[in-house]
Design a protein around this motif. Structure first.
Motif, PDB file in Angstrom:
ATOM      1  N   SER A 115       0.818  -1.215   0.000  1.00  0.00           N
ATOM      2  CA  SER A 115       0.000   0.000   0.000  1.00  0.00           C
ATOM      3  C   SER A 115       0.847   1.258   0.000  1.00  0.00           C
ATOM      4  O   SER A 115       0.529   2.240  -0.677  1.00  0.00           O
ATOM      5  CB  SER A 115      -0.933   0.003   1.212  1.00  0.00           C
ATOM      6  N   ASN A 116       1.955   1.212   0.748  1.00  0.00           N
ATOM      7  CA  ASN A 116       2.764   2.415   0.914  1.00  0.00           C
ATOM      8  C   ASN A 116       3.810   2.606  -0.176  1.00  0.00           C
ATOM      9  O   ASN A 116       4.108   3.743  -0.560  1.00  0.00           O
ATOM     10  CB  ASN A 116       3.474   2.382   2.275  1.00  0.00           C
ATOM     11  N   GLN A 117       4.385   1.499  -0.689  1.00  0.00           N
ATOM     12  CA  GLN A 117       5.547   1.610  -1.563  1.00  0.00           C
ATOM     13  C   GLN A 117       5.304   1.181  -3.012  1.00  0.00           C
ATOM     14  O   GLN A 117       6.073   1.573  -3.896  1.00  0.00           O
ATOM     15  CB  GLN A 117       6.689   0.750  -0.989  1.00  0.00           C
ATOM     16  N   ILE A 118       4.279   0.398  -3.258  1.00  0.00           N
ATOM     17  CA  ILE A 118       4.094  -0.163  -4.600  1.00  0.00           C
ATOM     18  C   ILE A 118       2.823   0.348  -5.268  1.00  0.00           C
ATOM     19  O   ILE A 118       2.858   0.781  -6.427  1.00  0.00           O
ATOM     20  CB  ILE A 118       4.061  -1.712  -4.531  1.00  0.00           C
ATOM     21  N   PHE A 119       1.709   0.303  -4.557  1.00  0.00           N
ATOM     22  CA  PHE A 119       0.410   0.652  -5.137  1.00  0.00           C
ATOM     23  C   PHE A 119       0.415   2.013  -5.840  1.00  0.00           C
ATOM     24  O   PHE A 119      -0.105   2.126  -6.965  1.00  0.00           O
ATOM     25  CB  PHE A 119      -0.668   0.621  -4.048  1.00  0.00           C
ATOM     26  N   PRO A 120       1.004   3.055  -5.248  1.00  0.00           N
ATOM     27  CA  PRO A 120       0.947   4.363  -5.930  1.00  0.00           C
ATOM     28  C   PRO A 120       1.675   4.409  -7.270  1.00  0.00           C
ATOM     29  O   PRO A 120       1.419   5.300  -8.084  1.00  0.00           O
ATOM     30  CB  PRO A 120       1.627   5.305  -4.913  1.00  0.00           C
ATOM     31  N   VAL A 121       2.579   3.452  -7.517  1.00  0.00           N
ATOM     32  CA  VAL A 121       3.384   3.462  -8.742  1.00  0.00           C
ATOM     33  C   VAL A 121       2.718   2.680  -9.881  1.00  0.00           C
ATOM     34  O   VAL A 121       3.020   2.887 -11.053  1.00  0.00           O
ATOM     35  CB  VAL A 121       4.784   2.870  -8.442  1.00  0.00           C
ATOM     36  N   LEU A 122       1.790   1.791  -9.546  1.00  0.00           N
ATOM     37  CA  LEU A 122       1.203   0.897 -10.544  1.00  0.00           C
ATOM     38  C   LEU A 122       0.227   1.614 -11.466  1.00  0.00           C
ATOM     39  O   LEU A 122      -0.457   2.553 -11.057  1.00  0.00           O
ATOM     40  CB  LEU A 122       0.496  -0.264  -9.846  1.00  0.00           C
ATOM     41  N   MET A 123       0.186   1.133 -12.717  1.00  0.00           N
ATOM     42  CA  MET A 123      -0.687   1.733 -13.725  1.00  0.00           C
ATOM     43  C   MET A 123      -1.392   0.645 -14.526  1.00  0.00           C
ATOM     44  O   MET A 123      -0.931   0.236 -15.591  1.00  0.00           O
ATOM     45  CB  MET A 123       0.127   2.615 -14.680  1.00  0.00           C
ATOM     46  N   PRO A 124      -2.525   0.142 -14.047  1.00  0.00           N
ATOM     47  CA  PRO A 124      -3.265  -0.869 -14.820  1.00  0.00           C
ATOM     48  C   PRO A 124      -3.844  -0.258 -16.089  1.00  0.00           C
ATOM     49  O   PRO A 124      -4.373   0.857 -16.071  1.00  0.00           O
ATOM     50  CB  PRO A 124      -4.364  -1.306 -13.851  1.00  0.00           C
ATOM     51  N   LEU A 125      -3.724  -0.979 -17.186  1.00  0.00           N
ATOM     52  CA  LEU A 125      -4.222  -0.504 -18.478  1.00  0.00           C
ATOM     53  C   LEU A 125      -5.273  -1.473 -18.995  1.00  0.00           C
ATOM     54  O   LEU A 125      -4.979  -2.642 -19.283  1.00  0.00           O
ATOM     55  CB  LEU A 125      -3.075  -0.383 -19.486  1.00  0.00           C
ATOM     56  N   ALA A 126      -6.498  -0.985 -19.138  1.00  0.00           N
ATOM     57  CA  ALA A 126      -7.595  -1.812 -19.646  1.00  0.00           C
ATOM     58  C   ALA A 126      -7.484  -1.967 -21.156  1.00  0.00           C
ATOM     59  O   ALA A 126      -6.926  -1.113 -21.853  1.00  0.00           O
ATOM     60  CB  ALA A 126      -8.933  -1.178 -19.281  1.00  0.00           C
ATOM     61  N   VAL A 127      -8.010  -3.074 -21.662  1.00  0.00           N
ATOM     62  CA  VAL A 127      -8.073  -3.306 -23.104  1.00  0.00           C
ATOM     63  C   VAL A 127      -9.535  -3.492 -23.474  1.00  0.00           C
ATOM     64  O   VAL A 127     -10.185  -4.464 -23.077  1.00  0.00           O
ATOM     65  CB  VAL A 127      -7.258  -4.549 -23.520  1.00  0.00           C
TER      66      VAL A 127
END
Length: 725
Positions: free
Chosen positions: A160-172
Motif C-alpha cells: 500500500s505504501n511503496q508499490i500501489f501508488p506506482v502501478l498503472m493498470p491498463l484496460a483493453v
C-alpha cells in the motif's frame, strides 16, 4: 555480453556480430564443405557452459545465482541482436548466408529448439538446485501461498505504501487498444469479470522496473535468515486493490523480447549523434521476437497475447515462475561465505616506488621498461587509471589522446581527461557512440567532454573504433617523449575488476609514432598503411595474421619447429579458420583458447588433427586476445582488441601490439601452457560432434586446477625485481 557488452558487465558476456556477410572464405575443394560449426548454436553452447557453472554444487551458492542471472541476461541479448537480425532479414527478403550453408529459417528452427531446452534447464536449475541451496544457507525465495497471516499483513502494508501508488493498470477494450509492451519488461496479464454486467475484460499491468525485484518478507530478521518474495507475486495477490468491484478470473506473468538492434546509414546522415538518438527512440518499438509466459497461463490469455503481439508458436516460451531470472542480480546480500573469497588486485611490482612510503611515479617506471599488465589480478586503478590521472596533473604533459568504447557510469577516466583539458593540455577523445547498448551513455560522455574543452571525434564513417589506446605526450629535457597504453579491454574501472585483460604500458618511441599516426588517421584524413609494432584493422590485420599462419605452415612442411597459439572471445572468421585447417594439415600444433563462439572443428581426422580448443569460464570473464606464432623460436606475439570475426577484421578499427620483452613472451606462453594442460579445469570442444565437455575432475574425482585462482595466488606473491634495466 565485449565481452564488450553491458550484459557482460555481470561477468560472462559475449560479443554479437549482427552483420550477416557472405562467406569470406572461398570454397576450397581441398577442404570438406561441412567444415564449420554453426555459429548460433555455438553461442548457445557457450551459454550452456555458463549454466553449468550455476549447476555446480561446489561453487558458492550466491555465485551460482549470479551465473543464473548472467545466463538470462546473455540470452536476452542473443535474441535482441542475433535472432532479431535473422528474422528481420528473412522478413525483408535480404539474403542471410550462414556459415554452415543452411537455410536461415532452418537455423531459426534449430535456435528455437535449443533455446527452449536451455531455458527449461535454466528454470530447473533455479527451482531444483540453486533455490534449495540458497534456502539451506538461510536465503529463501518464497511464494505468497507459503506465507502466514502476519507475513501477509506486513507485505500488504508495504504494498500500500511503496508499490500501489506506482502501478498503472491498463484496460483493453474498444476505447483502450492493446497497449505497447516494452521490451524485457515484466507484465501481469489480468482477466476480470464485471460483477454487475458479467462481462469479461482484459488488463495489462506492468511490474515497475525501478522497484526491488525481490522484496524482503520480514525486515526484522537477521542477515543469516532472509526471505524474499518476487515483486510480481506480491502484486498479483493484491489485484483486488487495483480492480475494486471486479472479480479476478486469471492473472499470469509474461515478458516480451523485442528487436533492439540499431541500424544507421552513416553515408546518408549529416549528424551522426542526432541520427543515432533518433534510431535509439525507434529501437524501443522493434517487433517482438520472443514471448515468455508462465506455464500455467490459460489459453484465452495466451491466444490474446500471441495475436496482439504477432508472434509465432515457436517464439512462445512456457516457463515456471518466476520469469526473468536476471532479477537475481538484485540480491545484494552481505554474506561473504556465500560468495567467492574476496580478491584485492595487487599493484604491478614494476609500478611500485623505489623506496618504501615514496610516491609512485608512473612515467619513471614506464621509461625503464615495457610493463605488461594482467587485470584483474593486477590493479587497473593503480596502473592504467593512475597513468591517465598522473598525466592530467603533470605540468610536463602536453597532450593526451585516447579511445573510449565503453566506460563506467562514474568514470575517473573521463574525469582525468576533463581535468587535463581544464589544465590547458591538448586532449583528444575518440568516443565510439555506436557501441551497442551503450550508445546513449557514450553520447552523454561525448557531450560532457566537449563542454570541458576536450576535442571529441567519433572515428571513421562506416567503422566502429574498437581498439583500446591511450597516448601521452610529455616534454622531457628539451624533447617530446611518448608514453603509450595498448590494451585488450575497455577503459572501464568497473569491469576491470571482473574482466581478465592484458595491457602494455610502454615508452617505446616506435609505438608512440605508430599511435600518433593512428590517432591522426582516426581524427583527420591521414591514411597510414604501415605500422612498426602495431597490426591495425581493417587495412592489414587480416593479411598479417594469414601471413603468420602461412609462415608456420611452411616451416612445418620443411620439417622445422612450428606452432600457433590463439586466445580470443570468438573464432568465427572463415578465412582464418581455413588457414588454421591448412596449417594443421601441414602438421602445425595449434592451441585455441576461446571463451564464447567457435565455428572451427578441432581434432577431425584429415582436417584438424593437431588443433585443440579449450574454453575457460569462472569468476572472471576471460577477455584478452592473444596471437602467438613460434617463428623458429623468434616468437611473434601480439595482444589487442580483435576477435576472429568478420566485423573485427573488416569493419572495425582494431589494433594489436607486438610484445618484445622476453619476460612478457615467457609469461604469456606460460598462460597457454597452463590453460591447455589436462590438469586445468576447462571445457574441451569435440570437432566431430560439436559438443563441449567439461573437464573439472581427474580420474580419482579430485578437482582440477582453477587457472584463475592459481593466477591470483601467483601474481599476488610477485616481488619487485632486484634489478631494473
Amino acid at each position: 555480453m565485449d565481452g564488450d557488452t553491458t550484459q557482460a558487465d555481470s561477468g560472462l558476456g559475449t560479443d554479437f556480430d549482427d552483420d550477416f556477410d557472405p562467406l569470406i572464405g572461398k570454397l576450397d575443394p581441398a577442404l570438406p564443405s561441412e567444415r564449420y560449426l554453426d555459429r548460433e548454436l555455438s553461442w548457445l553452447a557457450f551459454n550452456q557452459r555458463v549454466l553449468e557453472l550455476a549447476e555446480d554444487p561446489t561453487l558458492p551458492v550466491l555465485e551460482r545465482a549470479n551465473f543464473l542471472a548472467i545466463f538470462a541476461s546473455n540470452l536476452d541479448e542473443f535474441f535482441m541482436v542475433r535472432v532479431a537480425g535473422l528474422k528481420r532479414r528473412i522478413l525483408t527478403g535480404l539474403a542471410v548466408p550462414t556459415n554452415v550453408g543452411r537455410a536461415p529459417q532452418d537455423v531459426l528452427t534449430d535456435i528455437s529448439t535449443h533455446a527452449h531446452a536451455l531455458q527449461a534447464r535454466h528454470a530447473l536449475a533455479f527451482h531444483d538446485l540453486v533455490r534449495p541451496a540458497m534456502a539451506e544457507a538461510g536465503i529463501d525465495v518464497v511464494d505468497w501461498q507459503s506465507l502466514n497471516d502476519a507475513d501477509r499483513r506486513s507485505l500488504r502494508t508495504y504494498f500500500s505504501n511503496q508499490i500501489f501508488p506506482v502501478l498503472m493498470p491498463l484496460a483493453v477494450d474498444p476505447a483502450h487498444p492493446f497497449p505497447y509492451i516494452s521490451g524485457l519488461s515484466l507484465n501481469l496479464a489480468v482477466r476480470v469479470r464485471n460483477s454487475k454486467t458479467g462481462k469479461q475484460e482484459f488488463a495489462r499491468l506492468k511490474v515497475p522496473p525501478m522497484l526491488p525485484r525481490f522484496v524482503r518478507v520480514d525486515r526484522t530478521e537477521s542477515p543469516d535468515s532472509i526471505r524474499y518474495i518476487a515483486l510480481e507475486d506480491l502484486i498479483a495477490n493484491q489485484l483486488g486493490d487495483l480492480f475494486p468491484g471486479m472479480e479476478i478470473l486469471e492473472h499470469h506473468v509474461f515478458r516480451v523480447t523485442r528487436n533492439e538492434d540499431v541500424e544507421i546509414d552513416e553515408d546518408e546522415t549529416e549528424n551522426l549523434i542526432k541520427a543515432l538518438e533518433k534510431e535509439l527512440l525507434r529501437r524501443r518499438f522493434g517487433p517482438p521476437i520472443r514471448l515468455e509466459v508462465t506455464e500455467d497461463m490459460d489459453e484465452v490469455t495466451l491466444d490474446l497475447l500471441v495475436r496482439e503481439l504477432d508472434v509465432t508458436e515457436q517464439e512462445v516460451y512456457h516457463l515456471p515462475a518466476p520469469l526473468d531470472l536476471g532479477g537475481l542480480f538484485s540480491l545484494r546480500i552481505d554474506r561473504p561465505e556465500l560468495h567467492y573469497a574476496k580478491h584485492v588486485p595487487t599493484t604491478s611490482v614494476q609500478l611500485l616506488p623505489g623506496e618504501p612510503n615514496a610516491e609512485p611515479d608512473i612515467f619513471t617506471s614506464i621509461a625503464q621498461r615495457d610493463i605488461l599488465l594482467h587485470h584483474p589480478y593486477e590493479s587497473f586503478a593503480t596502473s592504467v587509471q593512475a597513468f591517465l590521472e598522473q598525466a592530467a596533473a603533470d605540468p610536463n604533459v602536453l597532450a593526451i589522446k585516447q579511445t573510449l568504447y565503453r566506460t563506467s557510469g562514474d568514470s575517473p577516466i573521463v574525469d582525468a581527461l576533463i581535468a587535463a583539458a581544464d589544465a590547458g593540455k591538448q586532449v583528444l577523445a575518440l568516443v565510439e557512440i555506436k557501441a551497442r547498448f551503450d550508445e546513449q551513455a557514450n553520447i552523454t560522455w561525448a557531450r560532457k567532454l566537449e563542454k570541458a574543452g576536450v576535442h571529441v571525434v567519433y572515428g571513421l564513417v562506416g567503422l566502429k573504433t574498437h581498439c583500446k589506446l591511450a597516448l601521452v605526450v610529455r616534454y622531457e629535457k628539451g624533447v617530446l617523449r611518448h608514453y603509450s597504453h595498448v590494451g585488450t579491454g575497455n577503459y572501464n574501472p568497473k569491469t576491470s575488476r571482473i574482466y581478465e585483460d592484458l595491457g602494455l604500458l610502454t615508452a617505446d618511441a616506435q609505438v608512440g609514432k605508430d599511435l600518433t599516426r593512428l590517432f591522426n588517421e582516426l581524427s583527420g584524413y591521414a591514411i597510414e598503411k604501415k605500422f612498426k609494432r602495431l597490426l591495425v584493422a581493417p587495412l592489414h590485420l587480416r593479411k598479417a595474421l594469414l601471413k603468420n599462419i602461412a609462415t608456420e605452415m611452411d616451416f612445418a612442411l620443411e620439417g622445422k619447429p612450428s606452432g600457433i597459439r590463439i586466445k580470443v572471445n570468438s573464432m568465427v572468421d572463415e578465412d582464418i579458420i581455413d588457414a588454421l585447417y591448412r596449417a594443421s594439415q601441414a602438421g602445425v600444433p595449434i592451441d585455441i583458447w576461446v571463451r564464447g563462439i567457435c565455428s572451427l572443428k578441432p581434432g577431425v581426422v584429415g582436417l584438424s588433427e593437431s588443433i585443440r580448443v579449450r574454453s575457460i569460464l569462472g569468476r572472471y570473464l576471460e577477455h584478452s586476445r592473444v596471437f602467438s606464432f613460434h617463428n623458429l623460436g623468434d616468437t611473434q606475439l601480439f595482444i589487442g582488441s580483435a576477435d576472429m570475426m568478420h566485423r573485427n577484421l573488416d569493419r572495425r578499427v582494431e589494433a594489436l601490439i607486438r610484445l618484445i620483452d622476453p619476460a612478457h613472451l615467457s609469461e604469456v606462453d606460460n598462460l597457454f601452457d597452463r590453460a591447455m594442460d589436462e590438469r586445468t579445469s576447462s571445457w574441451w570442444l569435440d570437432g566431430n560432434t560439436g559438443q563441449w565437455t567439461r573437464h573439472d575432475r581427474d580420474d580419482n574425482g579430485a578437482p582440477l586446477d582453477d587457472i584463475q585462482n592459481r593466477l591470483m595466488q601467483q601474481i599476488s606473491r610477485r616481488k619487485r625485481p632486484s634489478a631494473r634495466r
